[in-house]
Design an enzyme around this catalytic site. Structure first.
Site, short mmCIF file in Angstrom:
data_model
loop_
_atom_site.label_atom_id
_atom_site.label_comp_id
_atom_site.label_asym_id
_atom_site.label_seq_id
_atom_site.Cartn_x
_atom_site.Cartn_y
_atom_site.Cartn_z
CE LYS A 116 -1.26 3.85 10.56
NZ LYS A 116 -2.33 4.81 10.84
CD GLU A 200 6.14 0.22 9.66
OE1 GLU A 200 6.08 0.33 10.90
OE2 GLU A 200 5.23 -0.27 8.97
CG ASN A 235 1.22 0.92 0.34
OD1 ASN A 235 1.83 -0.13 0.46
ND2 ASN A 235 1.81 2.04 -0.07
CD GLU A 275 -4.24 -2.93 9.60
OE1 GLU A 275 -3.18 -2.62 9.04
OE2 GLU A 275 -5.36 -2.55 9.22
CD GLU A 288 -1.72 0.65 10.62
OE1 GLU A 288 -0.81 1.51 10.56
OE2 GLU A 288 -2.64 0.57 9.79
CG ASN A 290 -6.45 0.44 11.56
OD1 ASN A 290 -5.93 1.52 11.39
ND2 ASN A 290 -6.11 -0.63 10.85
CG PHE A 348 -5.67 -0.22 -11.07
CD1 PHE A 348 -6.77 -1.04 -10.91
CD2 PHE A 348 -4.50 -0.77 -11.53
CE1 PHE A 348 -6.69 -2.39 -11.18
CE2 PHE A 348 -4.40 -2.13 -11.81
CZ PHE A 348 -5.50 -2.94 -11.63
#
Length: 682
Positions: A116, A200, A235, A275, A288, A290, A348
């Site tokens: 990245k 970042e 995320n 993305e 980034e 992928n 979760f």
């Protein structure tokens, strides 16, 4: 074309690749760990090879073990799926050295874009706008705090080799930066064998929109439009759709052009995803790239009719893309919901165990992988929709603690977003899963949420709308009445069955009462049921009535009813004096009683739950990685008490209030079950 390929992966993505390979006439080889000996992908493949113990770092991400399986099988090519070795340049290089085709991009593209930090530098050089951040690697927690302060909070701490939400934390202050750095580093090392971290700026109120690109080895590259992936938790993407409800044609074209330019700049070939973060004004920033197939690729396939796995295989075999950019239109709308083995009622947390029941809704003209063929070739009438379910499990199978908790991806397609959403609601209601905790109720709640329905969402949607976690759905009076009417009609069918079994009267139906009380969600309704050959009319005490039809019979776990002509799908369980009914995210105990029984029930006291307020219970099956306190320690509200690892995720358990630890029940390294006591407090 290849005659045999090996899939260096497991679960639903391995099964999905096998489907396309089978359709292309290509033999497949599966690899499996000890935990996956009886897995679905092993059964589906033409042959399967064991590669090691259950932990991924001893099997699926050990390059030498996978290479040995390739040599044993004689596979000519390898599809890596996503995760594991899919973005590992050493694996791609090993394949190249062995003369085995990698069904993915060239090694140099993986090295450039898979990292990245490097990818952001290349994007900047290519004129792509990027999010502010520190492009170097972070050495320790102190440096992470210093850099975070310079960038300005909030910041995103990310694993350089990360993906799928692993090794990623948001920090809002120094303490969170320090803690997040260490957790991200640990997860990155465990999941990817690479603990490099960078930081970042975290853009507030962002939307996560990505562009699917596809390129061949002859210099051709196209974008297959966008996917909106803003519904995320920790995320990790939960809901995706294509196209995005935010973008206009101009922004879509600009993002697509940038994505293709970036792909060409690194000599990309195969399927990949660029993305972006997009704000409310449609300003977009590169995040980034992928260099692999994305989890959410089915929604792109459904709106374009392109089988991305097939194209990846053909590109790896040296073929040219069969279409140009102008050929790729957006056809309709597609939505994907990820079914996770996670308990939404326990914040979760991962859930493991045996799938005692697993009955997905039937697939209907579900895109390139269905027997019906591509949606635009299947003759789907206007106003109808399609259903697709990508899965890697089966009824009776085990959900392991060693791997990602996603067990299926349920997708629907429709000519409009509204049609796709309507079909998704019914499909979720019809999806039967028992034996483990799962997030189906939560997904249903999201599909009905006004913000999602309106397309008004950000990556903070779940945190904003469910700040205290998911506690189930409370239905309004209109919905409760529809379910109460259906329950009353179902109860009448059950009463008739009981009368037939008892054989008390020849004309047993006359002995089934008409007047009933239905209690659910703290509300009860007095009503009457007037039945005929086509169904029943249920009249409430206030004069309102519903017409109920359907073919449910006692013992069936799914009831497909119609109330006033509208579909109502109910998951049905038996409880004393009624039903357990689940619909639209609500889990209801529905008691159907005679008027006298209802009168007596109101006099019964409610049983209080046991008091566990002075205990720290393990919220999911997992391994105790660290105990942060000991007996006699005084703890403060919010203080870390224990770290438990499950399904590659570290979960830090914190104190809810100030107290003192009086007894420890667990030690570091212990494997615990749900609700095992870790420690007690005064």
């Amino acid at each position: 074309m290849f005659k045999k390929i090996l899939i260096a992966n497991r679960g639903e993505i391995a099964c999905r690749v096998i489907k396309t390979a089978r359709r292309m006439g290509i033999a497949t080889v599966a690899v499996y760990s000890d935990a996956d000996r009886n897995a679905l992908h092993v059964a589906m493949a033409d042959e399967a090879i064991h590669i090691g113990p259950a932990p991924a770092n001893q099997s699926y991400i050990v390059i030498d073990r996978v290479m040995e399986a390739i040599r044993q099988s004689g596979a000519e090519a390898v599809h890596p799926g996503y995760g594991f070795l899919s973005e590992n340049p050493k694996f791609a290089a090993a394949l190249e050295e062995a003369g085995v085709a990698f069904i993915g991009p060239p090694v140099r593209a993986i090295e450039a874009m898979g990292d990245k930090i490097t990818s952001k530098k290349i994007a900047q050089d290519a004129g792509v706008s990027t999010v502010p951040g520190y492009m170097g690697l972070i050495g320790d927690a102190d440096e992470a705090v210093r850099i975070s302060t310079e960038i300005g909070y909030p910041v995103m701490i990310k694993a350089s080799a990360g993906g799928g939400g692993k090794g990623m934390r948001i920090a809002w202050d120094d303490a969170q930066a320090r803690e997040g750095f260490q957790s991200s580093r640990n997860e990155a090392a465990s999941s990817f064998g690479d603990d490099r971290i960078f930081i970042e700026k975290f853009v507030t109120q962002p939307r996560h929109i990505e562009i699917q690109v596809l390129a061949d080895t002859h210099g051709n590259a196209v974008y297959l439009h966008e996917r909106e992936c803003s519904i995320q938790r920790r995320n990790q993407k939960v809901v995706e759709e294509a196209p995005s409800p935010l973008l206009d044609p101009e922004t879509r074209a600009a993002m697509g052009d940038q994505a293709v330019a970036l792909a060409k700049a690194v000599g990309y070939a195969s399927a990949g995803t660029v993305e972006f973060i997009v704000d409310g004004d449609r300003n977009f920033y590169f995040l980034e790239m992928n260099t692999r197939l994305q989890v959410e690729h089915p929604v792109t396939e459904l709106i374009t009719g392109v089988d991305l796995v097939e194209q990846m295989i053909r590109v790896a075999a040296g073929e040219t893309l069969p279409f140009a950019q102008g050929d790729l239109k957006i056809g309709g709308w597609a939505i994907e919901n990820r079914l996770y083995a996670e308990d939404p009622y326990r914040n979760f947390l991962p859930s493991i165990g045996r799938l005692t029941r697993y009955r997905p809704p039937a697939e209907v003209a579900a895109g390139p992988l269905s027997d019906a063929g591509k949606w635009h070739e299947a003759g789907i009438p206007e106003g109808e929709a399609a259903v697709r379910n990508d899965t890697g499990v089966y009824e009776g199978g085990e959900i392991s603690m060693y791997y990602d908790p996603m067990i299926a991806k349920l997708c629907t397609w429709g000519p409009t977003r509204e049609a796709a959403l309507a079909r998704m609601r019914v499909a979720l209601d019809a999806f039967e899963v028992e034996g483990i905790g799962h997030n189906l109720p939560f997904l249903s709640a999201v599909m009905d949420h006004p913000r999602f329905v309106a397309g008004d969402m950000t990556t903070a949607f779940i945190a904003e709308e469910y700040p205290d976690g998911f506690e189930g759905v409370s239905l309004d009076d209109a919905a409760l009445r529809r379910i109460a009417a259906a329950a009353a009609a179902m109860n009448r069918v059950a009463e008739i069955r009981r009368a037939r079994i008892s054989g008390t009267l020849d004309n047993h139906e006359r002995r089934v009462g008409e007047h009933w009380n239905v209690a659910l969600q703290g509300t009860d309704y007095d009503l009457s049921v007037a039945a005929d050959r086509e169904g029943a009319t249920v009249r409430f005490a206030d004069g309102l009535s519903h017409r109920v039809t359907g073919a449910w019979t006692p013992g069936e776990t799914l009831a497909r009813m119609q109330v006033d002509g509208a579909d109502l799908v109910l998951k049905v369980g038996k409880i004393s004096g009624g039903f357990r009914l689940r619909s639209r995210g609500a889990d209801l105990k529905v008691h159907v009683r005679s008027p006298r029984q209802a009168e007596l029930a109101r006099l019964m006291p409610e049983k209080a739950p046991p008091d566990t307020s002075k205990m720290l219970l393990c919220p999911m099956p997992g391994l105790v990685v660290k105990l942060h306190v000991g007996e006699g320690d005084e703890v403060q509200e919010g203080q870390a008490l224990a770290t438990v690892e499950a399904m590659k995720m570290e979960n830090i358990l914190r104190a809810e209030r100030r107290s003192t630890v009086t007894r420890m029940h667990a030690a570091e390294g212990d494997s615990l079950a749900v609700d095992d006591v870790i420690m007690e407090f005064e």
